[in-house]
Design a protein around this motif. Structure first.
Motif, PDB file in Angstrom:
ATOM      1  N   PHE A 189       0.851  -1.184   0.000  1.00  0.00           N
ATOM      2  CA  PHE A 189       0.000   0.000   0.000  1.00  0.00           C
ATOM      3  C   PHE A 189       0.889   1.236   0.000  1.00  0.00           C
ATOM      4  CE2 PHE A 189      -3.599   2.580   1.328  1.00  0.00           C
ATOM      5  CZ  PHE A 189      -3.029   3.577   2.097  1.00  0.00           C
ATOM      6  N   ILE A 190       0.429   2.288  -0.687  1.00  0.00           N
ATOM      7  CA  ILE A 190       1.183   3.538  -0.685  1.00  0.00           C
ATOM      8  C   ILE A 190       0.207   4.700  -0.613  1.00  0.00           C
ATOM      9  CG2 ILE A 190       1.283   3.643  -3.227  1.00  0.00           C
ATOM     10  CD1 ILE A 190       4.157   4.820  -2.868  1.00  0.00           C
ATOM     11  N   THR A 191       0.526   5.705   0.190  1.00  0.00           N
ATOM     12  CA  THR A 191      -0.333   6.869   0.318  1.00  0.00           C
ATOM     13  C   THR A 191      -0.265   7.740  -0.936  1.00  0.00           C
ATOM     14  OG1 THR A 191       1.467   7.983   1.494  1.00  0.00           O
ATOM     15  CG2 THR A 191      -0.252   6.943   2.834  1.00  0.00           C
ATOM     16  N   SER A 192      -1.124   8.728  -0.994  1.00  0.00           N
ATOM     17  CA  SER A 192      -1.262   9.522  -2.221  1.00  0.00           C
ATOM     18  C   SER A 192       0.031  10.239  -2.610  1.00  0.00           C
ATOM     19  CB  SER A 192      -2.392  10.538  -2.063  1.00  0.00           C
ATOM     20  OG  SER A 192      -2.128  11.395  -0.960  1.00  0.00           O
ATOM     21  N   ASN A 193       0.780  10.698  -1.612  1.00  0.00           N
ATOM     22  CA  ASN A 193       2.030  11.408  -1.931  1.00  0.00           C
ATOM     23  C   ASN A 193       3.263  10.514  -1.834  1.00  0.00           C
ATOM     24  OD1 ASN A 193       2.362  11.051   0.803  1.00  0.00           O
ATOM     25  ND2 ASN A 193       2.609  13.227   1.288  1.00  0.00           N
ATOM     26  N   GLY A 194       3.028   9.234  -1.573  1.00  0.00           N
ATOM     27  CA  GLY A 194       4.131   8.295  -1.470  1.00  0.00           C
ATOM     28  C   GLY A 194       4.886   8.354  -0.167  1.00  0.00           C
ATOM     29  N   GLY A 195       4.371   9.117   0.790  1.00  0.00           N
ATOM     30  CA  GLY A 195       5.108   9.324   2.019  1.00  0.00           C
ATOM     31  C   GLY A 195       5.071   8.169   3.003  1.00  0.00           C
ATOM     32  N   TRP A 196       4.135   7.266   2.807  1.00  0.00           N
ATOM     33  CA  TRP A 196       4.030   6.119   3.718  1.00  0.00           C
ATOM     34  C   TRP A 196       3.660   4.897   2.920  1.00  0.00           C
ATOM     35  CZ3 TRP A 196       0.160   2.786   5.714  1.00  0.00           C
ATOM     36  CH2 TRP A 196       0.548   2.061   6.855  1.00  0.00           C
ATOM     37  N   THR A 197       4.324   3.804   3.230  1.00  0.00           N
ATOM     38  CA  THR A 197       4.056   2.538   2.568  1.00  0.00           C
ATOM     39  C   THR A 197       3.888   1.446   3.613  1.00  0.00           C
ATOM     40  OG1 THR A 197       6.428   2.060   2.351  1.00  0.00           O
ATOM     41  CG2 THR A 197       5.360   3.152   0.489  1.00  0.00           C
ATOM     42  N   ASN A 198       3.227   0.391   3.215  1.00  0.00           N
ATOM     43  CA  ASN A 198       3.056  -0.749   4.102  1.00  0.00           C
ATOM     44  C   ASN A 198       3.026  -2.019   3.267  1.00  0.00           C
ATOM     45  OD1 ASN A 198       2.785  -1.943   6.621  1.00  0.00           O
ATOM     46  ND2 ASN A 198       0.549  -1.945   6.530  1.00  0.00           N
ATOM     47  N   TYR A 199       3.459  -3.129   3.885  1.00  0.00           N
ATOM     48  CA  TYR A 199       3.602  -4.380   3.157  1.00  0.00           C
ATOM     49  C   TYR A 199       3.071  -5.543   3.977  1.00  0.00           C
ATOM     50  CZ  TYR A 199       6.894  -1.578   0.493  1.00  0.00           C
ATOM     51  OH  TYR A 199       7.481  -0.587  -0.264  1.00  0.00           O
ATOM     52  N   SER A 222       5.090 -11.189   4.532  1.00  0.00           N
ATOM     53  CA  SER A 222       5.897 -12.079   3.686  1.00  0.00           C
ATOM     54  C   SER A 222       6.605 -11.328   2.556  1.00  0.00           C
ATOM     55  CB  SER A 222       5.030 -13.189   3.107  1.00  0.00           C
ATOM     56  OG  SER A 222       4.004 -12.648   2.298  1.00  0.00           O
ATOM     57  N   MET A 223       6.233 -10.069   2.320  1.00  0.00           N
ATOM     58  CA  MET A 223       6.840  -9.264   1.266  1.00  0.00           C
ATOM     59  C   MET A 223       7.855  -8.249   1.797  1.00  0.00           C
ATOM     60  SD  MET A 223       3.695 -10.296   0.487  1.00  0.00           S
ATOM     61  CE  MET A 223       2.668 -10.943  -0.805  1.00  0.00           C
ATOM     62  N   LYS A 224       7.834  -8.005   3.086  1.00  0.00           N
ATOM     63  CA  LYS A 224       8.725  -6.989   3.648  1.00  0.00           C
ATOM     64  C   LYS A 224      10.174  -7.331   3.370  1.00  0.00           C
ATOM     65  CE  LYS A 224       5.660  -5.390   7.323  1.00  0.00           C
ATOM     66  NZ  LYS A 224       5.395  -5.336   8.776  1.00  0.00           N
ATOM     67  N   GLY A 225      10.918  -6.342   2.916  1.00  0.00           N
ATOM     68  CA  GLY A 225      12.330  -6.533   2.612  1.00  0.00           C
ATOM     69  C   GLY A 225      12.598  -7.058   1.217  1.00  0.00           C
ATOM     70  N   ARG A 226      11.553  -7.526   0.533  1.00  0.00           N
ATOM     71  CA  ARG A 226      11.735  -8.045  -0.822  1.00  0.00           C
ATOM     72  C   ARG A 226      11.016  -7.191  -1.866  1.00  0.00           C
ATOM     73  NH1 ARG A 226       9.754 -12.863  -2.302  1.00  0.00           N
ATOM     74  NH2 ARG A 226       7.959 -12.778  -0.874  1.00  0.00           N
ATOM     75  N   PHE A 227       9.872  -6.650  -1.503  1.00  0.00           N
ATOM     76  CA  PHE A 227       9.056  -5.863  -2.432  1.00  0.00           C
ATOM     77  C   PHE A 227       9.102  -4.391  -2.047  1.00  0.00           C
ATOM     78  CE2 PHE A 227       5.758  -9.353  -3.726  1.00  0.00           C
ATOM     79  CZ  PHE A 227       6.799 -10.208  -4.044  1.00  0.00           C
TER      80      PHE A 227
END
Length: 115
Positions: A49-59, A62-67
């Motif tokens: 997931f990414i916020t509208s301005n790209g300031g925050w992301t979440n994964y 199982s994808m953290k650190g790879r995606f």
């Protein structure tokens, strides 16, 4: 609203792919975006997931650190960089946003991880 994914394909375990999703029909820069995956025999799951301005992301764990999810608001495009791919990453990857009171999905792009 239209979301068009590309970049899927066949890749060996440990390989990389970058997915793209080009959006149109709404003010892209005002809306959060997500990538989902539908793996064979499983429920569709949130990948990133990414916020509208790209300031925050979440994964997903199982994808953290790879995606890595990112976006270019000037190009109305959201990306998913996938590294160290595993067999279990196989599936159809969808771009998603919620605009107004409706959910919008792309047509999906197939990612197959196989040796």
């Amino acid at each position: 609203v239209q979301l068009v994914e590309s970049g899927g394909g066949l890749v060996q375990p440990g390989g990389s792919l970058r997915l793209s999703c080009v959006a149109s029909g709404f003010t892209f820069s005002r809306y959060a975006m997500s990538w989902y995956r539908h793996a064979p025999g499983k429920e569709r799951e949130l990948v990133a997931f990414i916020t509208s301005n790209g300031g925050w992301t979440n994964y997903a764990d199982s994808m953290k650190g790879r995606f890595t999810i990112s976006r270019d608001n000037a190009k109305n495009t959201v990306y998913l960089q996938m590294n160290s791919l595993k067999l279990e990453d196989t599936g159809v990857y969808y771009c998603y946003t919620r605009w107004g009171n409706s959910d919008y999905w792309g047509q999906g792009t197939q990612v197959t991880v196989s040796s």
